[in-house]
Write a protein that holds these residues in place. Sequence first.
Motif, PDB file in Angstrom:
ATOM      1  N   GLY A 101       6.343   7.129 -10.416  1.00 22.28           N
ATOM      2  CA  GLY A 101       5.143   6.880 -11.199  1.00 22.28           C
ATOM      3  C   GLY A 101       4.555   5.518 -10.919  1.00 22.28           C
ATOM      4  N   ALA A 102       3.308   5.342 -11.368  1.00 26.39           N
ATOM      5  CA  ALA A 102       2.645   4.055 -11.204  1.00 26.39           C
ATOM      6  C   ALA A 102       3.208   3.021 -12.170  1.00 26.39           C
ATOM      7  N   ALA A 103       3.627   3.477 -13.354  1.00 28.50           N
ATOM      8  CA  ALA A 103       4.208   2.579 -14.353  1.00 28.50           C
ATOM      9  C   ALA A 103       5.020   3.418 -15.323  1.00 28.50           C
ATOM     10  N   ALA A 104       5.994   2.762 -15.966  1.00 31.03           N
ATOM     11  CA  ALA A 104       6.836   3.477 -16.927  1.00 31.03           C
ATOM     12  C   ALA A 104       7.424   2.495 -17.924  1.00 31.03           C
ATOM     13  N   GLN A 105       7.777   3.036 -19.079  1.00 32.96           N
ATOM     14  CA  GLN A 105       8.437   2.264 -20.126  1.00 32.96           C
ATOM     15  C   GLN A 105       9.676   3.028 -20.572  1.00 32.96           C
ATOM     16  N   HIS A 106      10.782   2.314 -20.689  1.00 34.08           N
ATOM     17  CA  HIS A 106      12.023   2.931 -21.166  1.00 34.08           C
ATOM     18  C   HIS A 106      12.183   2.648 -22.652  1.00 34.08           C
ATOM     19  N   MET A 107      12.387   3.728 -23.447  1.00 35.11           N
ATOM     20  CA  MET A 107      12.542   3.599 -24.894  1.00 35.11           C
ATOM     21  C   MET A 107      14.025   3.661 -25.240  1.00 35.11           C
ATOM     22  N   PRO A 108      14.623   2.548 -25.670  1.00 34.93           N
ATOM     23  CA  PRO A 108      16.073   2.533 -25.917  1.00 34.93           C
ATOM     24  C   PRO A 108      16.500   3.422 -27.074  1.00 34.93           C
ATOM     25  N   GLN A 109      15.617   3.680 -28.023  1.00 38.28           N
ATOM     26  CA  GLN A 109      15.997   4.472 -29.190  1.00 38.28           C
ATOM     27  C   GLN A 109      16.318   5.912 -28.809  1.00 38.28           C
ATOM     28  N   THR A 110      15.591   6.470 -27.851  1.00 37.82           N
ATOM     29  CA  THR A 110      15.797   7.859 -27.444  1.00 37.82           C
ATOM     30  C   THR A 110      16.290   7.995 -26.010  1.00 37.82           C
ATOM     31  N   GLY A 111      16.191   6.920 -25.238  1.00 34.94           N
ATOM     32  CA  GLY A 111      16.552   7.002 -23.831  1.00 34.94           C
ATOM     33  C   GLY A 111      15.475   7.636 -22.975  1.00 34.94           C
ATOM     34  N   GLU A 112      14.309   7.911 -23.566  1.00 39.82           N
ATOM     35  CA  GLU A 112      13.226   8.559 -22.827  1.00 39.82           C
ATOM     36  C   GLU A 112      12.516   7.568 -21.913  1.00 39.82           C
ATOM     37  N   LEU A 113      11.903   8.134 -20.880  1.00 39.81           N
ATOM     38  CA  LEU A 113      11.087   7.356 -19.956  1.00 39.81           C
ATOM     39  C   LEU A 113       9.651   7.860 -20.081  1.00 39.81           C
ATOM     40  N   HIS A 114       8.736   6.971 -20.468  1.00 38.35           N
ATOM     41  CA  HIS A 114       7.325   7.312 -20.619  1.00 38.35           C
ATOM     42  C   HIS A 114       6.589   6.831 -19.363  1.00 38.35           C
ATOM     43  N   ILE A 115       6.006   7.788 -18.639  1.00 43.84           N
ATOM     44  CA  ILE A 115       5.488   7.510 -17.298  1.00 43.84           C
ATOM     45  C   ILE A 115       3.981   7.701 -17.256  1.00 43.84           C
ATOM     46  N   GLN A 116       3.340   6.862 -16.489  1.00 45.00           N
ATOM     47  CA  GLN A 116       1.920   7.003 -16.183  1.00 45.00           C
ATOM     48  C   GLN A 116       1.772   7.386 -14.714  1.00 45.00           C
ATOM     49  N   THR A 117       0.845   8.327 -14.465  1.00 49.06           N
ATOM     50  CA  THR A 117       0.634   8.860 -13.109  1.00 49.06           C
ATOM     51  C   THR A 117       1.974   9.341 -12.543  1.00 49.06           C
ATOM     52  N   ALA A 118       2.473  10.386 -13.159  1.00 53.98           N
ATOM     53  CA  ALA A 118       3.826  10.869 -12.849  1.00 53.98           C
ATOM     54  C   ALA A 118       3.822  11.822 -11.661  1.00 53.98           C
ATOM     55  N   ARG A 119       4.894  11.716 -10.873  1.00 55.65           N
ATOM     56  CA  ARG A 119       5.176  12.642  -9.779  1.00 55.65           C
ATOM     57  C   ARG A 119       6.638  13.041  -9.928  1.00 55.65           C
ATOM     58  N   ILE A 120       6.872  14.310 -10.238  1.00 54.89           N
ATOM     59  CA  ILE A 120       8.225  14.753 -10.566  1.00 54.89           C
ATOM     60  C   ILE A 120       8.628  15.913  -9.661  1.00 54.89           C
ATOM     61  N   THR A 121       9.823  15.802  -9.106  1.00 53.02           N
ATOM     62  CA  THR A 121      10.411  16.881  -8.320  1.00 53.02           C
ATOM     63  C   THR A 121      11.737  17.254  -8.961  1.00 53.02           C
ATOM     64  N   ALA A 122      11.905  18.536  -9.262  1.00 51.71           N
ATOM     65  CA  ALA A 122      13.123  18.999  -9.928  1.00 51.71           C
ATOM     66  C   ALA A 122      13.743  20.129  -9.131  1.00 51.71           C
ATOM     67  N   TRP A 123      15.053  20.003  -8.889  1.00 53.72           N
ATOM     68  CA  TRP A 123      15.810  21.046  -8.217  1.00 53.72           C
ATOM     69  C   TRP A 123      16.545  21.852  -9.282  1.00 53.72           C
ATOM     70  N   GLY A 124      16.172  23.101  -9.425  1.00 50.08           N
ATOM     71  CA  GLY A 124      16.764  23.937 -10.458  1.00 50.08           C
ATOM     72  C   GLY A 124      17.847  24.841  -9.919  1.00 50.08           C
ATOM     73  N   LYS A 125      18.172  25.843 -10.718  1.00 49.93           N
ATOM     74  CA  LYS A 125      19.210  26.790 -10.342  1.00 49.93           C
ATOM     75  C   LYS A 125      18.693  27.758  -9.283  1.00 49.93           C
ATOM     76  N   GLN A 126      19.611  28.322  -8.538  1.00 53.44           N
ATOM     77  CA  GLN A 126      19.302  29.337  -7.531  1.00 53.44           C
ATOM     78  C   GLN A 126      18.312  28.826  -6.491  1.00 53.44           C
ATOM     79  N   GLY A 127      18.400  27.536  -6.192  1.00 53.41           N
ATOM     80  CA  GLY A 127      17.572  26.967  -5.140  1.00 53.41           C
ATOM     81  C   GLY A 127      16.114  26.784  -5.491  1.00 53.41           C
ATOM     82  N   ALA A 128      15.768  26.823  -6.765  1.00 49.35           N
ATOM     83  CA  ALA A 128      14.371  26.649  -7.168  1.00 49.35           C
ATOM     84  C   ALA A 128      13.958  25.191  -7.015  1.00 49.35           C
ATOM     85  N   LEU A 129      12.746  24.991  -6.555  1.00 50.50           N
ATOM     86  CA  LEU A 129      12.201  23.648  -6.375  1.00 50.50           C
ATOM     87  C   LEU A 129      10.835  23.587  -7.057  1.00 50.50           C
ATOM     88  N   THR A 130      10.681  22.619  -7.965  1.00 55.03           N
ATOM     89  CA  THR A 130       9.424  22.455  -8.692  1.00 55.03           C
ATOM     90  C   THR A 130       8.882  21.059  -8.440  1.00 55.03           C
TER      91      THR A 130
END
Length: 223
Positions: A101-130
């Motif tokens: 991403g272009a920028a992000a903030q980490h929230m310690p209370q939840t462990g979440e990452l809040h991202i601006q201009t996000a680019r996400i690649t996820a490898w799932g089950k059975q060889g799925a790619l998103t």
Amino acid sequence: MSASPVLLDMVPAPSLVGKQLRAKRTWVQYIRQLGDKLTTYVPLVLMAVLAGMTFWLLRLSPVPDEAQAARATPTVPDNYLVNFVARSFDVNGELTAQVAGAAAQHMPQTGELHIQTARITAWGKQGALTRSRSDDAVVNKAQTQFELTGNVVANRTQANSPDFQITSEQLFIDTDLNLMSSQLPVRVLRGVDEIKAQRMVVDNNTGVAQFNDGVEAVVQARE
């Protein structure tokens, strides 16, 4: 002959005087008894009121553990990232997700990452790619759940299954459950078919997609 003046006896009768004295003593005794009771019970009432206020204040005050936890996990970001790339691996060392991403903030209370201009690649089950992109995104601590908002485009490929693309203003991806869903209008291209709907849930385990409200579909004839 002149009339003799008549003198009236203004002295009250003894019985009437006695009644008045007894009534006066009765009121005096009643007032004294009331004063004695007030003197006895008022401190008890005040103690009860103070005890109730103390209990109320204790309920409003956080216990030490909660207060320490609140101080230990502030609600403000504790880390800021700019033009970053983060990767997540499973216990076997296999790459499961990549978040950029272009920028992000980490929230310690939840462990979440809040991202601006996000680019996400996820490898799932059975060889799925998103592969997905969006204006904003929220990623959970384990990087298994992704909430994308604003100009969302997601492309998914999987062996032995037609590729499909999702465009929407909101998309939720859960790689653990292998689910994708949206509560806002979506447009789905699956091979040569096109589907539009107000809401959508896709179960990639079974390959079943559920579309709700205002569904429009253009399905090409199969040979």
